[in-house]
Each structure stands twice: as structure tokens, then as C-alpha cells.
Design an enzyme around this catalytic site. Structure first.
Site, PDB file in Angstrom:
ATOM      1  N   THR A 339     -73.090  20.013   3.008  1.00  0.00           N
ATOM      2  CA  THR A 339     -72.419  19.765   1.728  1.00  0.00           C
ATOM      3  C   THR A 339     -72.626  18.317   1.249  1.00  0.00           C
ATOM      4  O   THR A 339     -73.142  17.479   1.979  1.00  0.00           O
ATOM      5  CB  THR A 339     -70.911  20.057   1.860  1.00  0.00           C
ATOM      6  OG1 THR A 339     -70.433  19.446   3.044  1.00  0.00           O
ATOM      7  CG2 THR A 339     -70.643  21.533   1.926  1.00  0.00           C
ATOM      8  N   ASP A 340     -72.165  18.055   0.015  1.00  0.00           N
ATOM      9  CA  ASP A 340     -72.347  16.720  -0.574  1.00  0.00           C
ATOM     10  C   ASP A 340     -71.103  15.862  -0.398  1.00  0.00           C
ATOM     11  O   ASP A 340     -70.873  14.939  -1.167  1.00  0.00           O
ATOM     12  CB  ASP A 340     -72.635  16.847  -2.072  1.00  0.00           C
ATOM     13  CG  ASP A 340     -73.781  17.777  -2.356  1.00  0.00           C
ATOM     14  OD1 ASP A 340     -74.853  17.554  -1.796  1.00  0.00           O
ATOM     15  OD2 ASP A 340     -73.597  18.740  -3.118  1.00  0.00           O
ATOM     16  N   SER A 365     -67.201  11.719  -1.473  1.00  0.00           N
ATOM     17  CA  SER A 365     -67.982  12.551  -2.376  1.00  0.00           C
ATOM     18  C   SER A 365     -69.291  11.821  -2.613  1.00  0.00           C
ATOM     19  O   SER A 365     -69.302  10.722  -3.163  1.00  0.00           O
ATOM     20  CB  SER A 365     -67.224  12.721  -3.688  1.00  0.00           C
ATOM     21  OG  SER A 365     -68.071  13.325  -4.627  1.00  0.00           O
ATOM     22  N   ARG A 366     -70.396  12.431  -2.160  1.00  0.00           N
ATOM     23  CA  ARG A 366     -71.654  11.676  -2.186  1.00  0.00           C
ATOM     24  C   ARG A 366     -72.336  11.667  -3.536  1.00  0.00           C
ATOM     25  O   ARG A 366     -73.218  10.863  -3.766  1.00  0.00           O
ATOM     26  CB  ARG A 366     -72.609  12.227  -1.121  1.00  0.00           C
ATOM     27  CG  ARG A 366     -72.137  11.854   0.250  1.00  0.00           C
ATOM     28  CD  ARG A 366     -73.085  12.265   1.345  1.00  0.00           C
ATOM     29  NE  ARG A 366     -72.333  12.432   2.556  1.00  0.00           N
ATOM     30  CZ  ARG A 366     -72.060  13.581   3.118  1.00  0.00           C
ATOM     31  NH1 ARG A 366     -72.548  14.699   2.611  1.00  0.00           N
ATOM     32  NH2 ARG A 366     -71.329  13.645   4.199  1.00  0.00           N
ATOM     33  N   VAL A 367     -71.984  12.576  -4.426  1.00  0.00           N
ATOM     34  CA  VAL A 367     -72.673  12.577  -5.724  1.00  0.00           C
ATOM     35  C   VAL A 367     -71.724  12.515  -6.930  1.00  0.00           C
ATOM     36  O   VAL A 367     -72.116  12.106  -8.005  1.00  0.00           O
ATOM     37  CB  VAL A 367     -73.600  13.807  -5.897  1.00  0.00           C
ATOM     38  CG1 VAL A 367     -74.747  13.753  -4.945  1.00  0.00           C
ATOM     39  CG2 VAL A 367     -72.831  15.103  -5.728  1.00  0.00           C
TER      40      VAL A 367
END
Ligand code: ATP
Ligand code: MG
Length: 503
Positions: A339-340, A365-367
């Protein structure tokens, strides 16, 4: 001479045709040689394909899972008590599919699309295979639009974008489902189609969720795919793939879709049991070797399609249950890596009344932050670090009594911030309301209010602003900016309300 030749050839052709039909019969009809636990061993379906739909006794569906030399292993997508050894099985030549269409909105269906809400037949005109290849890199676009959850702590610290895959992870009873359901409720009037895929949940829980979605007017844009704990492992295994195919149907029409998988831990367990029954060799924690692929091929299907393909998106919120907060176990680490980002829910926070119990240190949250609107980015930029500071000093301050003013201020502000981030279930907020609340906290306008009065004070301030200076919300909504002029108005409003409250 000529005549004899023609006769021979005629007979040969006739024989060939007869034999050919025998051959087809042998290939397309098999016999059950063993049945139990939702798994059938079948003899005779020589050319069956992996994932092909089978029909037992003309009324029960099955799916091919194992291809062996003389037999095949199939899972039963229905009641296996009605199938006996020696029963006939037919090939269909098709892979397992699910009916798709807007007719499904507001309905509860099982893993192969049959209605289970007692509201009658669903007449869909299309169907899609439950497994589908994920869109390629070139088909995708970067995540650039926020998917608003309506939960202050998430939208400010762990923002989610449309097309992102954000894991919700935590122990039992820490509010995982609550976050997903609140996010669905918050999509009202936002033109997002929601799919809630329940795997291994209690039927009573699902009934409660359906009721809640109905009363909040969210059911009309939601589809519920339910493979509950009372349903066989194969149905639980198939459910998330089928639900994703429904999501893809809408995504291909350029729509935004939100899909919740509640939860993938139970999905992995269902897959493990059917793999063991199919005699596949067990690996770590008795899961089969392809357990990572199980979830990666599912979650890779969520994405933001590029403009050429209509610009639709699937945002996925998979849920994973941990034991004793252990996120380094096998299935949690797998899904974290696919997941991101993850929203980690902490049992201690939950029990201490900090709800939603989001652990801001372990959540990321990476994006999504690239999809956050400007005003939110501005007011929320330092929340995470301030809470981290606060929690560190909180531990430390338990030992010493003599604290300098600066430390006291950090502790004070941290406590206020935690209080402001508390939020009741089923009450998602509009983005502009969240931004105003966070601005008030971050500008330290209520740092001197007693902690047990923070909630009431904030409610009063919000009411005052809504009544007297609604242009503040309008500005954020329309321009995505909180101007200095409106900041000053908010500051004045806080002073007015607080002096009013003291009188
Ligand atoms: P399970 O592991 O059983 O699936 P879960 O992690 O999905 O549990 P929920 O069922 O969402 O947790 O919530 C557990 C309980 O906490 C429920 O009774 C729910 O009403 C309550 N709860 C969840 N979020 C909040 C909140 N923000 N405020 C108050 N109560 C909450
Ligand atoms: Mg739950």
C-alpha cells in the site's frame, strides 16, 4: 475404383465426427470423486482452465483452482452439502464473472453478485471477470485530488488522494471499520461511488452498517459485497476480487470509486484454509507460497487512470487486524509494503478515550499530501511533529516535577491539539470546517482553555463563525485558501465567543 474411395472417405469422416463428439463430451462433463469443506476433486475435465466457472448438478457454481494430471481441484461457490460423489460437473468455458452496473447501487450482494438483502432480483446488463490485470504504468496518472475522509486527524496528518491505497491497521475493536464507514458517509454529494466489501465479518455487524448507511443517506451511492463469517472460505476468497471488478466497471466510465476491504486478514485466513484443503504446500505461518501475490494482485488494481482512459480512479482502503499491535507479523508487513501508507490505530489511545485512536507516529501517507488543498497544507504542516514532541515530553515529564515554561507550553499545546483531533463516530466534517478548527488550535487561540472545556468551546466558536462570518468557509471551499483577512476574522470571533462564554 473412384466409388470405393468415396465410401471409405465418407465413413472415415462420419467416424471422426462421432468420435469428436465423444471427445467433447468427455472434456466438458466430469464426475465428482471427492467432496468436502467446500472443495471438490473432479475427474474428467481434461481441458479445464484455471479460474474457470464450473456448474455442479446444473445449479451450483464452482471455480477451478488446481490442475493436476488426472483430476482437478475446484472450490464450491455455494452450498457444498447438495453435492455428492459421482455427481456431474460441467465446464462453461468462461472464467468466474460478476454482474456489474449501477443497478447494484444501494444493494447488498454476495461474492458472485446474488442479492442477499431480500429486495428482489438485480437486473444487470453487463458482467466482468472477477480477476483482471492491473492497469499498466502508462495507463496511470499521479494522485492529485484529495479523497476527503471527513476525519480531522486523517485529512490533516495522513491525507488520502483519489487512486491511493491506504491501509487501516490495528488490533481488534480499535475503530478500524468506523474510519472506513465514516469515509463512505463523507462521500455524500461528492460523486464518489463506494463499495464496502466485508470478508469474514459477523452478519449482525453488516446489518448494523447497512442500517447506518441508510439513515445517513449514504446507501444510495454504496454497494455492499458481503462474504460473512458464516459463508464458506471460497466465497470469502473470491469476494474482494469480485468487488474490485465492480469498482473497475465504474472507474472505466471515468468515475471515482472508493473501495473498502474489511478485512484482508480474514481474507488471507480463508485463502490459507482453502489452499491447505487443496493440498498446496504450506509455508510461513502455514500460508501458501503465493500469499503475497494474493493481495498484491488485488491492490494493484486500484489506481488513478490517465485522462485518455477517462480519468477515473479507485481508492482502496484495505483493513488489517493485528495482534497486540504487532505490525511486523507476516500478513501486516506484506500489505504495508503493497500500500501507499497506513493509518495505525492504537489500543491504548483508544482505551484512553482518544478516538479515532490514530497513532500519528506510525501512520503515514506516501502520496496523499500532494493532493492536499493549499489551506489544509498550510494549517496542518506542523501537527505531526508537534504531537510527536508532545508525546515524547509527556513520558519525560512524568519523572520530573520542575518543568521550564517552554516545555510546559509544548505540553499544553499538545494536549489541546489531541483534544481538537478527537471526533465522534458518524460525524465526518467538511474540509472547510476541519481547516478552521485546526487553524484555531494551531494559532494557539485556545491553548489556555481548560482541557475538559476544549470541545464545548470549539463547538461554540464553530457555531459563531457559521452564523456571523460564513464567508470564511466559502473562501476555503471556493479558492482553497485561507486568507490573512479571514484569519483575522477567525481570531476576532474566538475572542468574542470566549468573552461571551465567560460572562
Ligand atoms: P473489529 O476488530 O471488531 O472489526 P474495529 O477495529 O473495526 O473492530 P469498530 O467496530 O469500528 O472497530 O469500533 C469499535 C467500537 O468503538 C465500536 O463500538 C464503535 O462504535 C466505537 N468507536 C469507533 N470509533 C469511534 C469514535 N471515533 N468515537 C467513539 N466511538 C468509536
Ligand atoms: Mg471492524
Amino acid at each position: 475404383m473412384n466409388k470405393i474411395n468415396i465410401d471409405i472417405i465418407q465413413n472415415l469422416i462420419k467416424d471422426e465426427i462421432n468420435n469428436y463428439q465423444d471427445q467433447i463430451a468427455l472434456d466438458n462433463i466430469g464426475k465428482v470423486i471427492a467432496i468436502g469443506d467446500g472443495i471438490a476433486t473432479i475427474y474428467g475435465l481434461k481441458d479445464a482452465m484455471n479460474g474457470e466457472l464450473l456448474i455442479f448438478n446444473d445449479n451450483i457454481y464452482g471455480m477451478v483452482m488446481n490442475l493436476e494430471e488426472d483430476t482437478i481441484g475446484a472450490v464450491i461457490l455455494g452450498d457444498d452439502n447438495q453435492i455428492y460423489e459421482g455427481d456431474e460437473v460441467r465446464r462453461t468455458g468462461k472464467v468466474v464473472s460478476i454482474p456489474v452496473g449501477k443497478e447494484l447501487l444501494g444493494r447488498v450482494i454476495d461474492a458472485i453478485g446474488r442479492p442477499i438483502d431480500g429486495l428482489g432480483e438485480i437486473k444487470c446488463h453487463d458482467s466482468l471477470p472477477i480477476e483482471n490485470n492491473a492497469p499498466s504504468i502508462m495507463d496511470r496518472e499521479s494522485v492529485n485530488e484529495p479523497l476527503e475522509t471527513g476525519i480531522k486527524a486523517i485529512d490533516s496528518m495522513i491525507p488520502i488522494g483519489k487512486g491511493q491505497r491506504e491501509l487501516i491497521i490495528g488490533d481488534r475493536q480499535t475503530g478500524k471499520t468506523a474510519i472506513a464507514i465514516d469515509t463512505i458517509i463523507n462521500q455524500k454529494d461528492k460523486d464518489v461511488i463506494c463499495i464496502y466489501c466485508a470478508i469474514g465479518q459477523k452478519d449482525s455487524t453488516i446489518a448494523h452498517i447497512v442500517e447506518k448507511l441508510k439513515t445517513t443517506d449514504a446507501l444510495k451511492y454504496t454497494i455492499i459485497v458481503n462474504a460473512s463469517a458464516s459463508i464458506s472460505a471460497p466465497m470469502q476468497y473470491v469476494a474482494p476480487y469480485a468487488a474490485t471488478s465492480i469498482a473497475e466497471y465504474f472507474e472505466k466510465q471515468g468515475k471515482d470509486v472508493l473501495i473498502v476491504y474489511d478485512d484482508l486478514t480474514k481474507h488471507a485466513v480463508a485463502y490459507r484454509s482453502l489452499s491447505l484443503l487443496l493440498k498446496r504446500s504450506p509455508g510461513r505461518e502455514a500460508y501458501p507460497g503465493d500469499i503475497f501475490y494474493l493481495h498484491s494482485r488485488l491492490l494493484e488494481r486500484a489506481c488513478h487512470l490517465n485522462k485518455k482512459l477517462g480519468g477515473g480512479s479507485i481508492t482502496a482502503l484495505p483493513i488489517i487486524e493485528t495482534q497486540e499491535g504487532d505490525i511486523s507479523a507476516y500478513i501486516p508487513t506484506n500489505v504495508i509494503s503493497i500500500t501507499d501508507g497506513q493509518i495505525f490505530l492504537n489500543t491504548d489511545l483508544f482505551n484512553s478515550g482518544q478516538r479515532p485512536a490514530i497513532d500519528s507516529g506510525l501512520s503515514v501517507s506516501r502520496v496523499g499530501s500532494s493532493a492536499q488543498i493549499k489551506a489544509m497544507k498550510e494549517v496542518a504542516s506542523s501537527i505531526k511533529i508537534e504531537i510527536a514532541n508532545y508525546l515524547e515530553l509527556l513520558d519525560f515529564s512524568r519523572f520530573g516535577s520542575d518543568l521550564d515554561q517552554n516545555t510546559k507550553n509544548i505540553l499544553r499545546h499538545g494536549a489541546v491539539l489531541m483534544e481538537v483531533l478527537k471526533q465522534k463516530q458518524y460525524s465526518p466534517l467538511k474540509m472547510e470546517d476541519e481547516i478552521v478548527d485546526i487553524f484555531i488550535a494551531q494559532d494557539k487561540l485556545i491553548d489556555d482553555v481548560p482541557i475538559d472545556k476544549i470541545h464545548d468551546t470549539l463547538v461554540n466558536i464553530d457555531m459563531y463563525i457559521h452564523k456571523n462570518i460564513p464567508e470564511v468557509y466559502e473562501e476555503i471551499k471556493n479558492t482553497h485558501i485561507l486568507s490573512q483577512e479571514n484569519k483575522d476574522k477567525i481570531k476576532q470571533a474566538v475572542i468574542n465567543v470566549r468573552t461571551g462564554m465567560q460572562q
